[in-house]
Structure formats: C-alpha cells, structure tokens
Design a protein around this motif. Sequence first.
Motif, PDB file in Angstrom:
ATOM      1  N   PRO A  84      29.183  43.434  42.678  1.00  0.00           N
ATOM      2  CA  PRO A  84      28.525  44.722  42.937  1.00  0.00           C
ATOM      3  C   PRO A  84      29.472  45.852  43.355  1.00  0.00           C
ATOM      4  O   PRO A  84      29.093  47.017  43.270  1.00  0.00           O
ATOM      5  N   LEU A  85      30.701  45.514  43.804  1.00  0.00           N
ATOM      6  CA  LEU A  85      31.564  46.559  44.350  1.00  0.00           C
ATOM      7  C   LEU A  85      32.967  46.585  43.735  1.00  0.00           C
ATOM      8  O   LEU A  85      33.984  46.626  44.459  1.00  0.00           O
ATOM      9  N   PRO A  86      33.104  46.606  42.397  1.00  0.00           N
ATOM     10  CA  PRO A  86      34.447  46.749  41.821  1.00  0.00           C
ATOM     11  C   PRO A  86      34.965  48.165  42.063  1.00  0.00           C
ATOM     12  O   PRO A  86      34.178  49.116  42.154  1.00  0.00           O
ATOM     13  N   LYS A  87      36.257  48.296  42.160  1.00  0.00           N
ATOM     14  CA  LYS A  87      36.852  49.609  42.422  1.00  0.00           C
ATOM     15  C   LYS A  87      37.573  50.124  41.182  1.00  0.00           C
ATOM     16  O   LYS A  87      38.255  49.367  40.481  1.00  0.00           O
ATOM     17  N   ASP A  88      37.421  51.414  40.917  1.00  0.00           N
ATOM     18  CA  ASP A  88      38.165  52.023  39.822  1.00  0.00           C
ATOM     19  C   ASP A  88      39.531  52.464  40.318  1.00  0.00           C
ATOM     20  O   ASP A  88      39.903  52.180  41.469  1.00  0.00           O
ATOM     21  N   ARG A  89      40.293  53.194  39.519  1.00  0.00           N
ATOM     22  CA  ARG A  89      41.664  53.551  39.878  1.00  0.00           C
ATOM     23  C   ARG A  89      41.721  54.516  41.059  1.00  0.00           C
ATOM     24  O   ARG A  89      42.772  54.681  41.685  1.00  0.00           O
ATOM     25  N   TRP A  90      40.582  55.153  41.370  1.00  0.00           N
ATOM     26  CA  TRP A  90      40.520  56.055  42.520  1.00  0.00           C
ATOM     27  C   TRP A  90      39.905  55.389  43.746  1.00  0.00           C
ATOM     28  O   TRP A  90      39.675  56.039  44.754  1.00  0.00           O
ATOM     29  N   GLY A  91      39.628  54.095  43.602  1.00  0.00           N
ATOM     30  CA  GLY A  91      39.066  53.370  44.733  1.00  0.00           C
ATOM     31  C   GLY A  91      37.564  53.537  44.889  1.00  0.00           C
ATOM     32  O   GLY A  91      36.998  53.108  45.899  1.00  0.00           O
ATOM     33  N   ARG A  92      36.913  54.126  43.914  1.00  0.00           N
ATOM     34  CA  ARG A  92      35.472  54.330  44.000  1.00  0.00           C
ATOM     35  C   ARG A  92      34.720  53.102  43.499  1.00  0.00           C
ATOM     36  O   ARG A  92      35.112  52.485  42.513  1.00  0.00           O
ATOM     37  N   THR A  93      33.616  52.792  44.167  1.00  0.00           N
ATOM     38  CA  THR A  93      32.756  51.677  43.770  1.00  0.00           C
ATOM     39  C   THR A  93      31.488  52.233  43.105  1.00  0.00           C
ATOM     40  O   THR A  93      31.192  53.425  43.229  1.00  0.00           O
TER      41      THR A  93
END
Length: 581
Positions: A531-540
């Motif tokens: 449920p909480l993967p992070k993108d390259r900016w750290g956003r979930t």
Amino acid sequence: MLPEGDEDEDEENITTTATATGDAASDDELEQMSRKLGEMSPFVRQHLIHVENRFFDMFGDKEKQTININKFLTALAATGMRPSDPRLKETYTNLKKVQEKMASNDLQTLDTDYDTFMSIICENLEVLVKAFSSSFIIPDFRGFCHHLDQIYNSCKNNTNGKVASYIPQLARLKSEHWAVSVCTVDGQRYSNGDVNVPFTLQSCSKPLTYAMALGLNGTDTMHSYVGMEPSGRYFNELCLDYNNKPHNPMINAGAIMTAALVKPHLSAADRFDFIFNMYRRLAGDEFLGFNNAVFLSEKECADRNFALAYFMRENKCFPEGTRLHETLDFYFQLCSLEITAESGAVMAATLANGGINPLTGDPVLTVDAVRNTLTLMHSCGMYNYSGQFAFKVGLPSKSGVSGCVLLVIPNTMGICLWSPPLDNNGNSCRGVQFCMELVSRFNFHNFDNLRGQYTTKFDPRTVKAESNAQILFDLLFSTAAGDLSALRRHWLSATDMEAQDYDGRTALHVATSEGHEEIVEYLLIVCEVQPLPKDRWGRTPLDDAISFNHPCCANLIRESCNKKGIEVPSVSTNSILGVSQ
C-alpha cells in the motif's frame, strides 16, 4: 432435399438464446474481450490447477460472489466458439437446466454463484481452458475477423463474371450471392454474407470423394486407374494420359473413374447412403442436402460426360464389372449434393485437420488420403487456372461451377467461398479475388516462411509478444483510464502489478491520483500490492490521495495498512503542499 435430422428441442432453444446474446454484443466488446483473453493466456497456462477460480475471477463479481453468464458467453464468442459447437453441448444443456431452475430466460441478467457456474462448465472444462488460454490456432480471432470483413467487402464490389448457364438450374442462381465461411482446426468460426443459402457442390465434390475412395482402396489401387498429373486440358476434354488413364481425379474423366471405385459392389441406393453419410461426417452433421432438380438437369445435359465414360470404356479404363450408367448417375448425384458455406467450411477444415473433423473429433479420412488429396488440389484444383493459382496463392483449393471454392490452409483452417459469377476458367470471380487478397495480408502461402525471406505479411497464428516497457505502459495507461477490465487482464496475465516506471510511479500511485476507488480497491485487495510504495520523490499513494483530495482512496490505503500491520505514516510535506508529479 434430404432432411438434416431431428434436434433436441431444449438444445435448440438454448442455442437460439445464446446466439442472440452473442449477436447483441458489439464488435468493440468482442474485440476487447479477445484482446484480454490473448494477453491473459500465460497466466492461465501456469495455473491450470486453479483454472476454475480464474474463470470466476475473469467474469465474476468479487463483492457479490457471483458470475454473470452473459459476460462468460460473450467472452466465449470472442474466442471464435459458437453455441452450436458440439464440444459445448453439455455446457449449454446444463445452462438450460439452471435457467429453468432459476426461472430465468434472460441471460443478460443471469448471475450464478461459484458452485452453480462450475456445475455448468465442468464437463467441457478442457476445451474452455484451451479457448481462454489463447491456445487455439488463431489467438486474436476477433482481430483476424476484422481483416476478413475488409476482404469480404472489397470482393463484394467485384461484378465480373457470368453465372454458369449450361445447366439450367445453375443459371437461375443470383449473381449477388456472396458468402465466406471459415472454420479453423480448433473449431473457431467466422461467417459473412449468404452463408446459409444452399448450393450444390458440383466439382468441389471431386477431392472429397477422391479422399474417401483413397481410404477405401489405397493409393496404389486408386492410381492404377487414374493419374496424378495436371492435364493442361479443359476439365471435360475427351482425352487420356499416355498410360490410357484419366489425367487426375479433379477433371471429369478422373472424377467419373473415382465414382466407379467407391463401393462398386453395393446397390445404387446403398452406395448413395454410404457416400451421403460420409459427407455428413465431413460436415460435422451441419447442413447437407440433395438437389434432385439439379441432378435431373445434370443428366439431361450430360452428353460430354457420357462421351467421356464410353471413351474410357472403349479404352478398357474401368475396373471389370463396372456398371456404366449407374456409375454416371452416382457421379451426377455427387455433383448434386447440397451444402451451405457454413457446412462447406467444416468440410474444408476437416481436410486442413488431417481428416479429423475439428468439431466432432471424428476421424473421417485417413492422413495419407488427405495428404494426397491436398497435393492434387494444389496442382489441379482450379481448372485451367491451377498453375497460376498455385503460384500466386500457394494453397490447396477446388472450385466448382456453382460458384463454390473450397480453400484449405493445412493445419490452420478451411474456408468455403461461394459466389455464382464465374470467370473464363470456370472459377468464382469473387472467390479467386478473396484468395488473392487473403495471402497478400497473411503469410499463408506455402512458401511464405522460407528462411531469410523478409515479409510484411501478418501471421495470425502467432501471439504478439510485448516488451516489459509496453506492458508497463499499458498497465499505467489502463489504470489512469479507470479500466478495471484491462487491469484484471494484467493480473491474470501475471503482470507485475507493483512495477514502477522511470519516476518510480506504480499503478497504485496513478489510481489514487485519479481517484479511481474501484481500481485502488482491486489493486489492494485482489492483487495485494504493497500500500505504501515510494516514487523517486518519496511520495506514497496515500500522499497522492490526500494531495488530490480523494479521501475514499486514502481510507482504502489506511485500511490495507491496518490489515497488513503496517504503520500508517503521517502526511508528508509534499502531500500538504499539493505537489504533483
């Protein structure tokens, strides 16, 4: 015309209902379903042990724990199978019983639970698995049908040729008639035009009777009476080869000789019954009749055929004891057998399938007989155009003066074409054009696959392979569009549902950003993505849900975190500021 035989009334009713359901589905729906089925096939193959569950996942409602029968039948139609297919007899019989039990006549709204659905399909599970795992010879059958539609419409504009007039009954055929029917070696069906209008086989009976005679007598015996070389002469010319035999079984003299070799010891009535039953088996019990008016007309106009028979008798070509007039009557009867384009396609498909009827599994003809028959069809099947046809089309075929063309693509499909206007060689103008356009699009020519040959033709027998980048793009695009069906396709195809793009964005990121609650729920509950993967900016995905004001999506993510024992993080600075990527 002979009767086709009685059918079970209940089976007929359910077939009619199911056919109506298939007709109601739009081409777009069928095309989309076909594409989905093709792309989910690897997953189905890998998980055959759970295939029942997968069927339920493909067409079922997770929340209600029901499956819509109409969705299932629509998907089945997309694979090319028909309700009338004998391999689905038990499924439709069971479905009829369920309808009666539930007092439902509307398949559109008929929903069943898992156990009921399995009770419907369990007896035909093998062929259904093959259909839905894209294991049929044409994986994207709807896409293939679109090409056939285009070729059909192109040929429809062809107004060349004239209807055969030397037989009065044939002269009455309408020049506007145009029919195309396809049956693959896996029983996938396509039809367009006047496919249910009966017409006589005429010379298209020659290769079929020859194949039967080969099975009865063997190759050596058959060809001690008839040759195997193209004649280079007209089909009814009064001549023999250098061995004093008819040149081949595809011309009139050779076909008369073939007729003489089919069960000659039987009475005339028993011979006809035998051959009629064999033809019915070839057609898989689809339409087969006998046109007595054409038979009588054939006899009245048979001067040349009588001359050929007497010429062969003079040269001692026939087996000893041959009853000449009875043999000629038998030959005229074979030419007067009546089919439709639908049943003709099944006959051609039986040849394409090595003599085994693809619908019934009946081994009607021997493999050796089919091999020899296809060889002679390839070299001698299109009258004086046979050489050019073999050069340009490169496929076994046989034409008849009724306007019929039987085209065989070995190990792939049989095609029956029917249009009465004929060219100067006696071949259907539209039929020949269709064959030409078919091989110009698809690499069906016998020599299209030579090593080192570059071709822009398409092979519909192969599954289109997609790169990981293409799959990921389609996954994210489908998610952004809110296409749950496409998402389900990816999951069933074993696509990595947690795959990330260059920016580290996942399908769950996209779904929460767009506010697609149903997609978010499917990803979290069915696909069980993190449920909480992070993108390259750290956003979930939770950050995106809050940032784009989709509280329902945010709640779904929180619930998933709680179920998995994952601590729900505090809202990040990016989500408060509403930063989007």
